[in-house]
Enzyme design. Structure first.
Site, PDB file in Angstrom:
ATOM      1  N   ASN A  84       0.855  -1.190   0.000  1.00 15.14           N
ATOM      2  CA  ASN A  84       0.000   0.000   0.000  1.00 15.14           C
ATOM      3  C   ASN A  84       0.890   1.238   0.000  1.00 15.14           C
ATOM      4  OD1 ASN A  84      -1.745   2.091   0.456  1.00 15.14           O
ATOM      5  ND2 ASN A  84      -2.503   1.340   2.433  1.00 15.14           N
ATOM      6  N   LYS A 105       0.068   4.244  -0.284  1.00 14.55           N
ATOM      7  CA  LYS A 105      -0.616   5.374   0.342  1.00 14.55           C
ATOM      8  C   LYS A 105      -0.428   6.636  -0.513  1.00 14.55           C
ATOM      9  CE  LYS A 105      -0.377   3.113   4.802  1.00 14.55           C
ATOM     10  NZ  LYS A 105      -0.254   3.242   6.272  1.00 14.55           N
ATOM     11  N   HIS A 141      -9.644   0.974   4.778  1.00 19.70           N
ATOM     12  CA  HIS A 141      -8.376   1.196   5.485  1.00 19.70           C
ATOM     13  C   HIS A 141      -8.626   2.096   6.716  1.00 19.70           C
ATOM     14  CE1 HIS A 141      -4.292   2.390   6.415  1.00 19.70           C
ATOM     15  NE2 HIS A 141      -3.914   1.318   5.742  1.00 19.70           N
ATOM     16  N   GLU A 148      -7.015   4.421   7.967  1.00 19.38           N
ATOM     17  CA  GLU A 148      -6.805   5.861   7.781  1.00 19.38           C
ATOM     18  C   GLU A 148      -8.050   6.534   7.205  1.00 19.38           C
ATOM     19  OE1 GLU A 148      -2.070   4.951   7.196  1.00 19.38           O
ATOM     20  OE2 GLU A 148      -3.322   5.346   5.445  1.00 19.38           O
ATOM     21  N   GLU A 169      -5.200  -5.081  10.435  1.00 18.99           N
ATOM     22  CA  GLU A 169      -4.187  -4.035  10.596  1.00 18.99           C
ATOM     23  C   GLU A 169      -4.470  -3.263  11.892  1.00 18.99           C
ATOM     24  OE1 GLU A 169      -4.261  -1.708   6.786  1.00 18.99           O
ATOM     25  OE2 GLU A 169      -2.381  -2.793   6.508  1.00 18.99           O
ATOM     26  N   GLY A 173       2.375   2.428  10.741  1.00 24.11           N
ATOM     27  CA  GLY A 173       3.238   3.603  10.636  1.00 24.11           C
ATOM     28  C   GLY A 173       3.998   3.948  11.899  1.00 24.11           C
ATOM     29  N   SER A 188       3.512  -2.020  10.286  1.00 23.97           N
ATOM     30  CA  SER A 188       4.961  -2.001  10.512  1.00 23.97           C
ATOM     31  C   SER A 188       5.679  -3.287  10.134  1.00 23.97           C
ATOM     32  CB  SER A 188       5.271  -1.627  11.967  1.00 23.97           C
ATOM     33  OG  SER A 188       4.852  -0.291  12.213  1.00 23.97           O
TER      34      SER A 188
HETATM   35  O1  LIG Z   1      -1.366   0.748   6.568  1.00 17.79           O
HETATM   36  C1  LIG Z   1      -0.698  -0.221   6.301  1.00 17.79           C
HETATM   37  C2  LIG Z   1       0.579  -0.562   7.025  1.00 17.79           C
HETATM   38  O2  LIG Z   1       1.436   0.558   6.988  1.00 17.79           O
HETATM   39  P1  LIG Z   1       2.929   0.401   7.595  1.00 17.79           P
HETATM   40  O3  LIG Z   1       3.506  -0.871   6.990  1.00 17.79           O
HETATM   41  O4  LIG Z   1       3.657   1.646   7.121  1.00 17.79           O
HETATM   42  O5  LIG Z   1       2.769   0.319   9.092  1.00 17.79           O
HETATM   43  N1  LIG Z   1      -1.078  -1.033   5.295  1.00 17.79           N
HETATM   44  O6  LIG Z   1      -2.230  -0.784   4.602  1.00 17.79           O
END
Ligand SMILES: O=C(COP(=O)(O)O)NO
Length: 249
Positions: free
Chosen positions: A10, A12, A96, A98, A166, A172, A212
């Site tokens: 991803n 992003k 997701h 976010e 997740e 992150g 992560s």
């Molecule tokens: O959101 C994430 C994971 O992000 P990281 O690997 O940067 O923690 N995947 O969709």
């Protein structure tokens, strides 16, 4: 039932034209296992999606990072599932954390998005995960079960869905879930599928971990019984993403 290992990247909201060229070159040159062993899907921002799709090696697929909840039309700024299908983009990431946090996407809205994307022939990486507060309150399984139930309420088949667990507190942050923590929730979700959907769906649905993941922690995580792969953020922009893909071996 053999579940093919799945590694998603991803990207992003990251990248320039030059960055994308470098990432694609790294992926095209990478020594990765065959598609019999691992399914690899990378998800660039919309603006790079068709370029990446056209320049990427055929063994690696692409995904959009989102799509609209219904047929396109007067929804300024949105990208519809039928547009992605028309472009030959096979996958889409939905739900997701976010987007749930920043844009208020509810469990029901995510369920509706998954259903609509599937109806347009897309395959879906559906994301669930708890916040640190929810984990510390001991409600992790309750939260991820409700998020998954909201999807199950809207769809009739899980054949084209990969579920991504997740934990928000691991995204992150560098604070990756321990293998035991990941396995506990993945096993809980597999049990949930068996109880609420069917034994077949439980056995065949890939449940992947995100938060992560790195070249140094991926092997131990991949060794967990119910971890069927990864959804990788930051590390998918780096050459170590090749090492993460090789964790499938
Ligand atoms: O959101 C994430 C994971 O992000 P990281 O690997 O940067 O923690 N995947 O969709």
């Amino acid at each position: 039932m053999g579940r093919k290992f799945f590694v998603g990247g991803n990207w992003k909201c990251n990248g320039t034209v030059d960055d994308v060229k470098k990432i694609v070159a790294t992926l095209n040159a990478g020594d990765i296992p065959s598609t019999d062993v691992v399914e690899v899907v990378v998800s660039p921002p919309f603006v790079f999606l068709t370029t990446v799709k056209s320049e990427l090696r055929s063994e690696i697929q692409v995904a959009a990072q989102n799509c609209w909840v219904k047929k396109g039309g007067a929804f300024t700024g949105e990208v519809s599932a039928e547009m992605l299908a028309n472009l030959g983009v096979p996958w889409v990431i939905l739900g997701h954390s976010e987007r749930r946090a920043l844009l208020g996407e509810t469990n029901e809205f995510v369920g509706e998005k998954v259903a609509y994307a599937l109806s347009q022939g897309l395959k879906v990486i559906a994301c669930v995960g708890e916040t640190l507060e929810q984990r510390e309150a001991g409600t992790t399984m309750e939260v991820v079960a409700a998020q998954t139930q909201a999807i199950a309420d809207k769809i009739s088949s899980w054949d084209n869905v990969v579920l991504a667990y997740e934990p928000v507190w691991a995204i992150g942050t560098g604070k990756v879930a321990s293998p035991a923590q990941a396995q506990e929730v993945h096993a809980g979700l597999r049990k949930w599928f068996a109880e609420k959907v069917s034994a077949d769906v439980s056995a065949s649905t890939r449940i992947i971990y995100g938060g992560s993941v790195s070249g140094s922690n991926c092997k131990e995580l991949a060794g967990q019984t119910d971890v069927d792969g990864f959804l990788v953020g930051g590390a998918s922009l780096k050459p170590e993403f090749i090492d993460i893909i090789k964790a499938a071996e």
